[in-house]
Motif scaffolding. Structure first.
Motif, PDB file in Angstrom:
ATOM      1  N   UNK A   1       0.788  -1.159  -0.086  1.00  0.00           N
ATOM      2  CA  UNK A   1      -0.036   0.153   0.037  1.00  0.00           C
ATOM      3  C   UNK A   1       0.814   1.238  -0.007  1.00  0.00           C
ATOM      4  N   UNK A   2       0.500   2.244  -0.933  1.00  0.00           N
ATOM      5  CA  UNK A   2       1.251   3.411  -0.949  1.00  0.00           C
ATOM      6  C   UNK A   2       0.521   4.498  -0.031  1.00  0.00           C
ATOM      7  N   UNK A   3       1.369   5.172   0.802  1.00  0.00           N
ATOM      8  CA  UNK A   3       0.485   6.217   1.676  1.00  0.00           C
ATOM      9  C   UNK A   3       0.096   7.300   1.103  1.00  0.00           C
ATOM     10  N   UNK A   4      -1.065   7.773   0.999  1.00  0.00           N
ATOM     11  CA  UNK A   4      -1.668   8.811   0.616  1.00  0.00           C
ATOM     12  C   UNK A   4      -1.413  10.184   1.257  1.00  0.00           C
ATOM     13  N   UNK A   5      -0.193  10.782   0.992  1.00  0.00           N
ATOM     14  CA  UNK A   5       0.327  11.944   1.820  1.00  0.00           C
ATOM     15  C   UNK A   5       0.775  13.003   0.595  1.00  0.00           C
ATOM     16  N   UNK A   6       1.140  14.002   1.246  1.00  0.00           N
ATOM     17  CA  UNK A   6       1.664  15.098   0.452  1.00  0.00           C
ATOM     18  C   UNK A   6       2.598  14.898  -0.547  1.00  0.00           C
TER      19      UNK A   6
ATOM     20  N   UNK B   1       3.268  11.896  -1.839  1.00  0.00           N
ATOM     21  CA  UNK B   1       2.738  11.089  -2.926  1.00  0.00           C
ATOM     22  C   UNK B   1       2.066  11.965  -3.948  1.00  0.00           C
ATOM     23  N   UNK B   2       1.299  13.141  -3.553  1.00  0.00           N
ATOM     24  CA  UNK B   2       0.761  13.896  -4.397  1.00  0.00           C
ATOM     25  C   UNK B   2       1.823  14.625  -5.269  1.00  0.00           C
ATOM     26  N   UNK B   3       2.798  15.025  -4.554  1.00  0.00           N
ATOM     27  CA  UNK B   3       3.832  15.533  -5.306  1.00  0.00           C
ATOM     28  C   UNK B   3       4.558  14.850  -6.677  1.00  0.00           C
ATOM     29  N   UNK B   4       4.557  13.705  -6.301  1.00  0.00           N
ATOM     30  CA  UNK B   4       5.301  12.722  -7.120  1.00  0.00           C
ATOM     31  C   UNK B   4       4.599  12.187  -8.168  1.00  0.00           C
ATOM     32  N   UNK B   5       3.293  11.434  -7.939  1.00  0.00           N
ATOM     33  CA  UNK B   5       2.649  10.846  -8.665  1.00  0.00           C
ATOM     34  C   UNK B   5       2.212  11.828 -10.147  1.00  0.00           C
ATOM     35  N   UNK B   6       2.044  11.092 -11.074  1.00  0.00           N
ATOM     36  CA  UNK B   6       1.587  11.636 -12.330  1.00  0.00           C
ATOM     37  C   UNK B   6       0.588  10.511 -13.060  1.00  0.00           C
ATOM     38  N   UNK B   7      -0.080  11.049 -13.640  1.00  0.00           N
ATOM     39  CA  UNK B   7      -1.169  10.166 -14.602  1.00  0.00           C
ATOM     40  C   UNK B   7      -0.555   9.596 -15.365  1.00  0.00           C
ATOM     41  N   UNK B   8      -0.731   7.979 -15.390  1.00  0.00           N
ATOM     42  CA  UNK B   8      -0.088   7.021 -16.429  1.00  0.00           C
ATOM     43  C   UNK B   8       1.380   7.007 -16.259  1.00  0.00           C
ATOM     44  N   UNK B   9       1.951   7.282 -15.167  1.00  0.00           N
ATOM     45  CA  UNK B   9       3.269   7.180 -15.001  1.00  0.00           C
ATOM     46  C   UNK B   9       3.734   5.436 -14.775  1.00  0.00           C
ATOM     47  N   UNK B  10       4.916   5.311 -15.392  1.00  0.00           N
ATOM     48  CA  UNK B  10       5.270   3.847 -15.330  1.00  0.00           C
ATOM     49  C   UNK B  10       5.638   3.155 -13.801  1.00  0.00           C
TER      50      UNK B  10
ATOM     51  N   UNK C   1       7.937   2.006 -10.995  1.00  0.00           N
ATOM     52  CA  UNK C   1       9.321   1.983 -10.611  1.00  0.00           C
ATOM     53  C   UNK C   1       9.474   1.876  -9.106  1.00  0.00           C
ATOM     54  N   UNK C   2       9.673   0.675  -8.547  1.00  0.00           N
ATOM     55  CA  UNK C   2       9.742   0.405  -7.138  1.00  0.00           C
ATOM     56  C   UNK C   2      10.587   1.317  -6.186  1.00  0.00           C
ATOM     57  N   UNK C   3      11.557   2.157  -6.977  1.00  0.00           N
ATOM     58  CA  UNK C   3      12.445   2.981  -6.517  1.00  0.00           C
ATOM     59  C   UNK C   3      11.856   4.359  -6.251  1.00  0.00           C
ATOM     60  N   UNK C   4      10.762   4.580  -6.740  1.00  0.00           N
ATOM     61  CA  UNK C   4       9.929   5.801  -6.318  1.00  0.00           C
ATOM     62  C   UNK C   4       9.895   6.119  -4.884  1.00  0.00           C
ATOM     63  N   UNK C   5      10.376   7.516  -4.619  1.00  0.00           N
ATOM     64  CA  UNK C   5      10.596   7.981  -3.056  1.00  0.00           C
ATOM     65  C   UNK C   5       9.158   8.000  -2.693  1.00  0.00           C
ATOM     66  N   UNK C   6       8.421   7.017  -2.238  1.00  0.00           N
ATOM     67  CA  UNK C   6       7.329   7.217  -1.939  1.00  0.00           C
ATOM     68  C   UNK C   6       7.036   6.268  -0.506  1.00  0.00           C
TER      69      UNK C   6
END
Length: 234
Positions: free
Chosen positions: A140-145, A147-156, A158-163
């Motif tokens: 589960x990814x935490x729904x926080x500020x 993640x809202x800054x990093x996530x982009x629609x349709x992005x690929x 990558x388990x190394x995303x800083x989330x």
């Protein structure tokens, strides 16, 4: 007299048949909705999509009736965007609300899709590294500020995303002692680090024939302290 009796029985049989048919029709309408209201809901929702979301090039599915609310729900999805899909609700010939802002703009769909892909990777690691072939581990990814800054629609993915990601280990353990739980968590943590997977929190569940056990909120610091078994007792 006999003819009169037969006529009376036929009338009663006809009344009973119509009553049964009417009852079935009423129950069916209550659960499934009637065809006329379904057509109206479909037309209303499609017009709503055309007026409000024509720029998204959406496909709209047939509406489904919810007998609890007496409303219809149709799913709209983009032909080109994997994360653009949301529900639209209509009742009494009017659209009452939709989930575009929450699911699409709010990145709920994107977050869920990436979490599902991470879950597949986590299961593979637990299966290959720890030997739990039938594990149903999920992330589960935490729904926080952040993640809202990093996530982009349709992005690929990558388990190394800083989330901030949380892993839930779902295993079938024969030994559910605290010592073994601590050992499993340590092995899982090391296996994830080996594969560049970082989680801010660990949860572990085990369901067996004789016992079920669950542990929540274990941090990497707890695992690396060398005192995890003692911490689990507290």
């Amino acid at each position: 007299m006999k003819n009169k009796t037969k006529l009376t029985l036929r009338i009663l049989a006809a009344i009973l048949a119509f009553t049964l048919i009417g009852g079935i029709f009423y129950v069916t309408n209550s659960i499934m909705g009637n065809p006329i209201s379904r057509i109206l809901a479909d037309k209303t929702i499609r017009e709503y999509v055309e007026q409000n979301y024509s720029f998204l090039d959406l496909e709209v599915e047939k509406p489904i009736y919810n007998f609890k609310t007496g409303s219809y729900m149709a799913r709209a999805k983009s032909k080109t965007s994997i994360d653009t899909h949301f529900a639209i609700y209509a009742k009494n010939g009017k659209v009452t609300n939709d989930h575009y802002e929450i699911n699409v703009l709010g990145m709920f769909n994107t977050r869920e899709r990436l979490a599902q892909e991470y879950s597949l990777l986590a299961r593979k690691i637990i299966s290959q590294e720890l030997g739990y072939k039938d594990n149903t581990t999920y992330v589960i990814y935490k729904n926080d500020e952040k993640s809202n800054e990093i996530l982009q629609l349709d992005m690929k993915f990558d388990h190394k995303l800083p989330l901030n990601a949380e892993v839930n280990l779902r295993l079938e353990l024969e030994d559910t002692s605290l010592e073994n739980l601590a050992n499993v968590l340590l092995n899982a943590h090391q296996a994830f680090l080996k594969n560049d997977c970082y989680f801010y929190r660990y949860n572990i569940y085990s369901e067996g024939d004789e016992s079920n056990i669950s542990v929540f909120g274990v941090t990497p610091e707890d695992i690396e302290s060398g005192q995890l078994a003692n911490l689990l007792e507290e």
